[in-house]
Design a protein around this motif. Structure first.
Motif, PDB file in Angstrom:
ATOM      1  N   THR A  45       0.846  -1.429   0.091  1.00  0.00           N
ATOM      2  CA  THR A  45       0.003   0.080  -0.062  1.00  0.00           C
ATOM      3  C   THR A  45       0.821   1.238   0.075  1.00  0.00           C
ATOM      4  OG1 THR A  45      -1.449  -1.213   1.378  1.00  0.00           O
ATOM      5  CG2 THR A  45      -1.874   1.120   1.396  1.00  0.00           C
ATOM      6  N   GLY A  49       1.151   3.764  -3.011  1.00  0.00           N
ATOM      7  CA  GLY A  49       0.456   5.032  -2.510  1.00  0.00           C
ATOM      8  C   GLY A  49       1.319   6.165  -3.313  1.00  0.00           C
ATOM      9  N   ASP A  54      -5.338   6.784  -6.188  1.00  0.00           N
ATOM     10  CA  ASP A  54      -6.471   6.262  -5.429  1.00  0.00           C
ATOM     11  C   ASP A  54      -6.724   4.782  -6.236  1.00  0.00           C
ATOM     12  OD1 ASP A  54      -6.179   8.152  -3.522  1.00  0.00           O
ATOM     13  OD2 ASP A  54      -7.912   9.154  -4.150  1.00  0.00           O
ATOM     14  N   THR A  57      -4.028   2.352  -5.226  1.00  0.00           N
ATOM     15  CA  THR A  57      -4.227   1.865  -3.588  1.00  0.00           C
ATOM     16  C   THR A  57      -5.434   0.974  -3.509  1.00  0.00           C
ATOM     17  OG1 THR A  57      -3.032   4.099  -3.203  1.00  0.00           O
ATOM     18  CG2 THR A  57      -4.417   2.743  -1.541  1.00  0.00           C
ATOM     19  N   THR A  58      -6.417   1.250  -4.192  1.00  0.00           N
ATOM     20  CA  THR A  58      -7.873   0.583  -3.844  1.00  0.00           C
ATOM     21  C   THR A  58      -7.641  -0.850  -4.536  1.00  0.00           C
ATOM     22  OG1 THR A  58      -9.210   2.618  -3.999  1.00  0.00           O
ATOM     23  CG2 THR A  58     -10.202   0.499  -4.283  1.00  0.00           C
ATOM     24  N   THR A  61      -5.945  -2.960  -2.315  1.00  0.00           N
ATOM     25  CA  THR A  61      -6.610  -3.241  -0.888  1.00  0.00           C
ATOM     26  C   THR A  61      -7.798  -4.139  -1.022  1.00  0.00           C
ATOM     27  OG1 THR A  61      -7.726  -1.131  -0.937  1.00  0.00           O
ATOM     28  CG2 THR A  61      -5.811  -1.098   0.058  1.00  0.00           C
ATOM     29  N   ASP A 274     -15.695  -3.129   2.245  1.00  0.00           N
ATOM     30  CA  ASP A 274     -15.145  -2.248   0.889  1.00  0.00           C
ATOM     31  C   ASP A 274     -16.302  -2.029  -0.061  1.00  0.00           C
ATOM     32  OD1 ASP A 274     -12.400  -2.003   1.402  1.00  0.00           O
ATOM     33  OD2 ASP A 274     -12.053  -4.143   1.118  1.00  0.00           O
ATOM     34  N   GLU A 283     -12.786   7.593  -2.567  1.00  0.00           N
ATOM     35  CA  GLU A 283     -12.066   7.856  -1.536  1.00  0.00           C
ATOM     36  C   GLU A 283     -12.296   7.388  -0.047  1.00  0.00           C
ATOM     37  OE1 GLU A 283     -12.140  10.997  -4.668  1.00  0.00           O
ATOM     38  OE2 GLU A 283     -13.643   9.893  -3.551  1.00  0.00           O
ATOM     39  N   GLN A 285     -13.563   4.491  -0.017  1.00  0.00           N
ATOM     40  CA  GLN A 285     -12.955   2.884   0.045  1.00  0.00           C
ATOM     41  C   GLN A 285     -11.401   2.953   0.243  1.00  0.00           C
ATOM     42  OE1 GLN A 285     -13.770   1.235  -3.946  1.00  0.00           O
ATOM     43  NE2 GLN A 285     -14.131  -0.543  -2.882  1.00  0.00           N
ATOM     44  N   THR A 286     -10.749   3.770  -0.288  1.00  0.00           N
ATOM     45  CA  THR A 286      -9.369   3.856  -0.141  1.00  0.00           C
ATOM     46  C   THR A 286      -9.030   4.176   1.361  1.00  0.00           C
ATOM     47  OG1 THR A 286      -8.959   4.829  -2.333  1.00  0.00           O
ATOM     48  CG2 THR A 286      -7.298   5.080  -0.692  1.00  0.00           C
ATOM     49  N   ILE A 359      -1.449   7.851   2.390  1.00  0.00           N
ATOM     50  CA  ILE A 359      -2.138   8.581   1.802  1.00  0.00           C
ATOM     51  C   ILE A 359      -1.825  10.075   1.825  1.00  0.00           C
ATOM     52  CG2 ILE A 359      -4.537   9.466   1.223  1.00  0.00           C
ATOM     53  CD1 ILE A 359      -5.454   6.887   2.802  1.00  0.00           C
ATOM     54  N   ALA A 365      -9.487  11.091   0.923  1.00  0.00           N
ATOM     55  CA  ALA A 365      -9.148   9.799   1.388  1.00  0.00           C
ATOM     56  C   ALA A 365      -8.603   9.900   2.528  1.00  0.00           C
ATOM     57  CB  ALA A 365      -8.262   9.149   0.248  1.00  0.00           C
TER      58      ALA A 365
END
Length: 476
Positions: A45, A49, A54, A57-58, A61, A274, A283, A285-286, A359, A365
């Motif tokens: 992550t 990042g 985003d 990153t999402t 995750t 999620d 945002e 969700q991230t 982040i 986010a």
């Protein structure tokens, strides 16, 4: 025969070494291994990042539940096998321990192969369920899924399995070293594949390759360990007809199911979380994805403690030394609770600093992640209590009690609460479901534990009985 419990060293550890020293010997390497797992999971992550996206990153995750499902398979056979092995060793039943380990190894391998094939065939549907319906997120998440779950699922599963089985013999350092090797290599390989080898825009794929390659190398370590230590290892990778006798498959699976379901329900819970956050915004969700990973520090520390002392509890349970068994539970539980309280305090005090590591500060986010972490970290002490009791029942062979608590912690309470609280308190109510469920589970866990100790854990040293009779009686 050489394999007689490495008599002097391991018998001393399980039977005579001071409680605190025995706990630290077994649990400290396990805790460090679990923390390294969290760090390398967070490293994905962190490095993704750095791309400032985003979407990337999402993508990483949302794949966490699918990747962690491999851990559910490993726990099914690993924790189930470790419980049976440690209790067999408490009765000096070396052959039973060998046969249980052989079944665990090949059972884990077979189920992992099936899961990897399933993930490949239904990858698109799978990712949409996990919250990857956004087109850009879906594409990048699919690359990560294919590499980590489909191609490298077997090494990942076998690493965790071997760590459980080797630890059941008292070799906690060697068990955790393999996990540590994989984690450290992953951290080192992440930036290499993300920013050097692969072109820009492939950060999720680079993270997946780094994770997969690190697990392959860790598996090689375990293979070498088996070769070098083969004369001293009680656990065996051989599959024979004896692995299916004396109710060995049933006993391994019966104890492993609660551990498997707890991990599985965690993944389902995270996937629903999620998805619900995805309906709010990418945002949000991230932010919740990062908050979950930071909060994993406390949970992983406790998980390392409980996995480390499981063989010690199981061994003393069946050898008859119930007084030593209880002291292990109380002391390890107290340490876990103390660590989780410290993690909660740190998370509350340095919330924004922790979130901004992953982040960019000042973004939506980042704001979501900060708020969500403050909520999630409250449940850590209650989770520590629940983990301690669940692991105790697994070690003692009490499958039904551990199953009740495992499902209560993740699945029965938190998932319905997400939907109920999301209407009462939009967005933030979804996250509050987790610490509330942890609190309720901790209360039930304490009640069940005290009832068991009162009625089934006399301090009197119990005479040895046949391991099959003991385990059949314990499962009733």
């Amino acid at each position: 025969m050489v394999n007689t419990m490495n008599t002097s060293k391991e018998k001393e550890l399980f039977e005579n070494k001071p409680i605190f020293g025995a706990i630290m010997t077994l649990a400290l390497p396990s805790i460090l291994g679990q923390l390294i797992l969290v760090i390398y999971n967070m490293a994905d992550t962190f490095f993704v990042g750095l791309a400032g996206s985003d979407v990337m990153t999402t993508a990483v995750t949302i794949c966490m539940p699918s990747f962690m499902f491999i851990s559910a398979i490993s726990n099914l056979f690993g924790i189930g096998g470790a419980s049976v092995i440690s209790r067999a060793l408490g009765k000096k039943q070396i052959d039973s321990a060998k046969y249980a380990s052989g079944f665990a190894v090949w059972g884990c391998l077979a189920v992992t192969v099936l899961y990897s094939l399933f993930a490949f065939i239904f990858s698109d549907i799978f990712l949409d369920i996990l919250g990857g319906s956004h087109a850009d997120v879906h594409v990048n998440a699919k690359w990560y899924l294919i590499v980590t779950v489909v191609i490298c699922g077997i090494p990942t599963a076998m690493n965790t399995l071997f760590s459980h089985l080797i630890r059941s013999q008292g070799m906690s350092f060697h068990a955790s070293l393999g996990i540590a090797i994989g984690g450290i290599l992953n951290i080192a390989l992440d930036p290499l594949f993300m920013f050097v080898i692969l072109p820009k825009g492939n950060e999720a794929l680079g993270a997946g390759i780094a994770t997969g390659l690190a697990n392959v190398i860790a598996l090689i370590y375990y293979i070498i360990l088996f070769i070098i230590k083969r004369k001293n290892l009680i656990i065996s990778v051989k599959l024979s007809k004896n692995c299916f006798k004396n109710q060995i498959p049933g006993r391994v699976i019966l104890i492993g199911i609660p551990a498997c379901l707890m991990t599985l329900c965690e993944n389902i819970s995270y996937a629903i979380l999620d998805n619900l956050m995805g309906l709010v915004s990418i945002e949000a969700q991230t932010g919740v994805g990062v908050a979950k990973k930071i909060n994993m520090f406390a949970h992983s520390t406790v998980r390392g403690m409980t996995q480390g002392v499981l063989p010690l509890i199981g061994y003393n349970k069946t050898s008859g030394n119930r007084k030593r068994m209880k002291r292990v539970v109380y002391m390890s539980g107290g340490i876990s609770l103390g660590i989780s309280l410290i993690c909660t305090a740190v998370s509350l005090i340095f919330t924004r600093n922790l979130v901004d590591i992953f982040i960019h500060s000042g973004t939506n986010a980042s704001e979501f992640g900060t708020d969500f972490l403050r909520i999630l970290c409250i449940g850590a002490p209650f989770s520590a209590i629940a983990y301690t009791v669940i692991s105790f029942f697994q070690a003692a062979g009490k499958a039904f009690r551990s199953l009740i608590l495992a499902l209560l912690r993740k699945g029965i309470l938190d998932i319905p609460l997400m939907f109920v609280l999301s209407n009462a308190v939009p967005v933030y109510g979804i996250v509050w479901a987790t610490p509330i469920a942890d609190l309720v589970c901790a209360i039930v866990a304490v009640i069940l534990f005290l009832h068991y100790i009162k009625h089934h854990a006399s301090d009197n040293y119990q005479p040895q009985v046949n391991i099959e009779e003991e385990m059949i009686r314990e499962s009733n």
